[in-house]
Design an enzyme around this catalytic site. Structure first.
Site, PDB file in Angstrom:
ATOM      1  N   GLU A   1      -6.726   4.825   7.774  1.00 47.84           N
ATOM      2  CA  GLU A   1      -6.463   6.246   7.492  1.00 47.84           C
ATOM      3  C   GLU A   1      -7.676   6.894   6.824  1.00 47.84           C
ATOM      4  O   GLU A   1      -7.958   8.063   7.050  1.00 47.84           O
ATOM      5  CB  GLU A   1      -5.203   6.381   6.622  1.00 47.84           C
ATOM      6  CG  GLU A   1      -3.953   6.097   7.449  1.00 47.84           C
ATOM      7  CD  GLU A   1      -2.805   5.491   6.670  1.00 47.84           C
ATOM      8  OE1 GLU A   1      -2.807   5.555   5.426  1.00 47.84           O
ATOM      9  OE2 GLU A   1      -1.896   4.939   7.322  1.00 47.84           O
TER      10      GLU A   1
ATOM     11  N   ASN B   1       0.888  -1.169   0.000  1.00 52.95           N
ATOM     12  CA  ASN B   1       0.000   0.000   0.000  1.00 52.95           C
ATOM     13  C   ASN B   1       0.920   1.212   0.000  1.00 52.95           C
ATOM     14  O   ASN B   1       1.486   1.560   1.031  1.00 52.95           O
ATOM     15  CB  ASN B   1      -0.895  -0.025   1.239  1.00 52.95           C
ATOM     16  CG  ASN B   1      -1.731   1.243   1.366  1.00 52.95           C
ATOM     17  OD1 ASN B   1      -1.780   2.050   0.442  1.00 52.95           O
ATOM     18  ND2 ASN B   1      -2.376   1.410   2.510  1.00 52.95           N
ATOM     19  N   TRP B   2       1.044   1.812  -1.166  1.00 48.95           N
ATOM     20  CA  TRP B   2       1.969   2.963  -1.274  1.00 48.95           C
ATOM     21  C   TRP B   2       1.435   4.195  -0.564  1.00 48.95           C
ATOM     22  O   TRP B   2       2.156   5.151  -0.359  1.00 48.95           O
ATOM     23  CB  TRP B   2       2.235   3.294  -2.750  1.00 48.95           C
ATOM     24  CG  TRP B   2       3.042   2.273  -3.493  1.00 48.95           C
ATOM     25  CD1 TRP B   2       3.538   1.093  -3.010  1.00 48.95           C
ATOM     26  CD2 TRP B   2       3.457   2.352  -4.871  1.00 48.95           C
ATOM     27  NE1 TRP B   2       4.233   0.432  -3.998  1.00 48.95           N
ATOM     28  CE2 TRP B   2       4.189   1.174  -5.147  1.00 48.95           C
ATOM     29  CE3 TRP B   2       3.270   3.282  -5.890  1.00 48.95           C
ATOM     30  CZ2 TRP B   2       4.750   0.913  -6.399  1.00 48.95           C
ATOM     31  CZ3 TRP B   2       3.818   3.029  -7.135  1.00 48.95           C
ATOM     32  CH2 TRP B   2       4.560   1.858  -7.395  1.00 48.95           C
ATOM     33  N   LYS B   3       0.154   4.200  -0.237  1.00 53.92           N
ATOM     34  CA  LYS B   3      -0.477   5.393   0.358  1.00 53.92           C
ATOM     35  C   LYS B   3      -0.200   6.591  -0.551  1.00 53.92           C
ATOM     36  O   LYS B   3      -0.169   6.427  -1.763  1.00 53.92           O
ATOM     37  CB  LYS B   3       0.004   5.590   1.806  1.00 53.92           C
ATOM     38  CG  LYS B   3      -0.142   4.301   2.619  1.00 53.92           C
ATOM     39  CD  LYS B   3       0.076   4.469   4.084  1.00 53.92           C
ATOM     40  CE  LYS B   3      -0.107   3.135   4.798  1.00 53.92           C
ATOM     41  NZ  LYS B   3       0.000   3.233   6.245  1.00 53.92           N
TER      42      LYS B   3
ATOM     43  N   SER C   1       3.413  -2.225  10.256  1.00 52.92           N
ATOM     44  CA  SER C   1       4.868  -2.311  10.455  1.00 52.92           C
ATOM     45  C   SER C   1       5.447  -3.676  10.068  1.00 52.92           C
ATOM     46  O   SER C   1       6.403  -4.143  10.686  1.00 52.92           O
ATOM     47  CB  SER C   1       5.251  -1.944  11.897  1.00 52.92           C
ATOM     48  OG  SER C   1       4.832  -0.619  12.192  1.00 52.92           O
TER      49      SER C   1
ATOM     50  N   GLY D   1       2.917  -1.160   4.243  1.00 49.86           N
ATOM     51  CA  GLY D   1       2.991   0.271   3.972  1.00 49.86           C
ATOM     52  C   GLY D   1       4.422   0.693   3.688  1.00 49.86           C
ATOM     53  O   GLY D   1       4.934   0.521   2.585  1.00 49.86           O
ATOM     54  N   GLY D   2       5.084   1.229   4.708  1.00 50.46           N
ATOM     55  CA  GLY D   2       6.436   1.788   4.537  1.00 50.46           C
ATOM     56  C   GLY D   2       7.408   0.885   3.789  1.00 50.46           C
ATOM     57  O   GLY D   2       8.119   1.345   2.881  1.00 50.46           O
TER      58      GLY D   2
HETATM   59  P1  13P Z   1       3.050   0.329   7.697  1.00 51.18           P
HETATM   60  O1  13P Z   1       3.572  -0.958   7.087  1.00 51.18           O
HETATM   61  O2  13P Z   1       3.822   1.537   7.222  1.00 51.18           O
HETATM   62  O3  13P Z   1       2.940   0.235   9.178  1.00 51.18           O
HETATM   63  O4  13P Z   1       1.580   0.539   7.128  1.00 51.18           O
HETATM   64  C1  13P Z   1       0.688  -0.524   7.207  1.00 51.18           C
HETATM   65  C2  13P Z   1      -0.518  -0.172   6.452  1.00 51.18           C
HETATM   66  O5  13P Z   1      -1.275   0.704   6.839  1.00 51.18           O
HETATM   67  C3  13P Z   1      -0.760  -0.880   5.202  1.00 51.18           C
HETATM   68  O6  13P Z   1      -2.023  -0.611   4.706  1.00 51.18           O
END
Ligand code: 13P
Length: 247
Positions: free
Chosen positions: A96, A9-11, A210, A231-232
């Site tokens: 989010e 998920n690149w956000k 995470s 995510g990250g």
């Molecule tokens: P992180 O891996 O940055 O904690 O984010 C998780 C996330 O929200 C994936 O949708």
């Protein structure tokens, strides 16, 4: 028996050109993955990334979809618009979006039904906040998210579910392997009661929060955990290490 699925998920990260460069670097690194590999990219990156993933085992996902087929919804994107570019997956109800954009179980439900009707695979996010966990409310919150968010779904196995404890997102604080496994086990039990035991066994449930190159192996070794929503770590080549968790 459930094929693992690792999705990035690149956000709101990576311009189209940055996204193409990342995908091109990832392609050779993930080509022998023993799982489904997905990148969920910002909407405006979709055309460019759709070209970049062609011919590879990387599948394309979006991060949201509107529930109407079309119409006066300024700023929104429909399932058909996504489909036309070869998008196969769509994240729905990310915490989010629940936190900052007024997403509710009801809108999650409407988006999920619209995505399914269009033949997209929704990746529906559920999970509790820290306050809810510490208040002993985790199961109650998950019950509500499932009962309200998954109303009217005919074939549960067409979904992917992402269990993302909000307190583990972007905080570096991962749920322990056992915590994640136990809660996903609870989700499966609730799905068995609400839908049917067979479909609850078949539906794929990811962990998110995470998750990275270091902890992926341990999480993926848990029997209830069928993948990750990353995510990250999906913004770097580390994503390939997560995808290759079994190597
Ligand atoms: P992180 O891996 O940055 O904690 O984010 C998780 C996330 O929200 C994936 O949708």
């Amino acid at each position: 028996m459930r094929r693992p699925i690792i999705a990035g998920n690149w956000k709101m990260n990576n311009t189209a050109s940055e996204g193409v460069a990342l995908v091109n670097a990832l392609k050779p690194l993930v080509k022998d993955a023993n799982c489904d590999v997905v990148v969920c990219v910002p909407a405006i990156d979709i055309p460019a990334v759709a070209e970049a993933v062609k011919g590879s085992n990387i599948r394309l996902g979006a991060q949201n979809v509107h529930f109407a087929e079309k119409g006066a919804y300024t700023g929104e994107i429909s399932a058909q618009m996504l489909k036309e570019y070869g998008v196969e997956y769509v994240i729905i109800g990310h915490s989010e979006r629940r936190q900052y954009f007024g997403e509710t179980d009801e809108t999650v439900n409407k988006r999920t039904l619209a995505a399914l009707a269009a033949g997209l695979t929704p990746i529906v996010c559920i999970g509790e906040t820290l306050e809810e966990r510490e208040g002993g409310l985790t199961e109650k919150v998950l019950d509500r998210q499932i009962e309200e968010g998954f109303k009217g779904i005919e074939d549960l196995t067409k979904l992917v579910i992402a269990y993302e404890p909000v307190w583990a997102i972007g905080t570096g604080r991962t749920a322990t392997d056992e915590q994640a496994n136990e809660t996903i086990g609870y989700i499966r039990k609730k799905l068995a009661e609400t839908f049917c035991p067979v479909c609850a066994q078949k539906v794929r449930i990811q962990y998110g929060g995470s998750m990275n190159a270091k902890n992926a192996k341990g999480l993926m070794a848990q029997p209830e955990i069928d993948g990750g929503l990353i995510g990250g770590a999906s913004l770097k080549l580390d994503f390939a290490q997560v995808v290759n968790f079994d190597k």
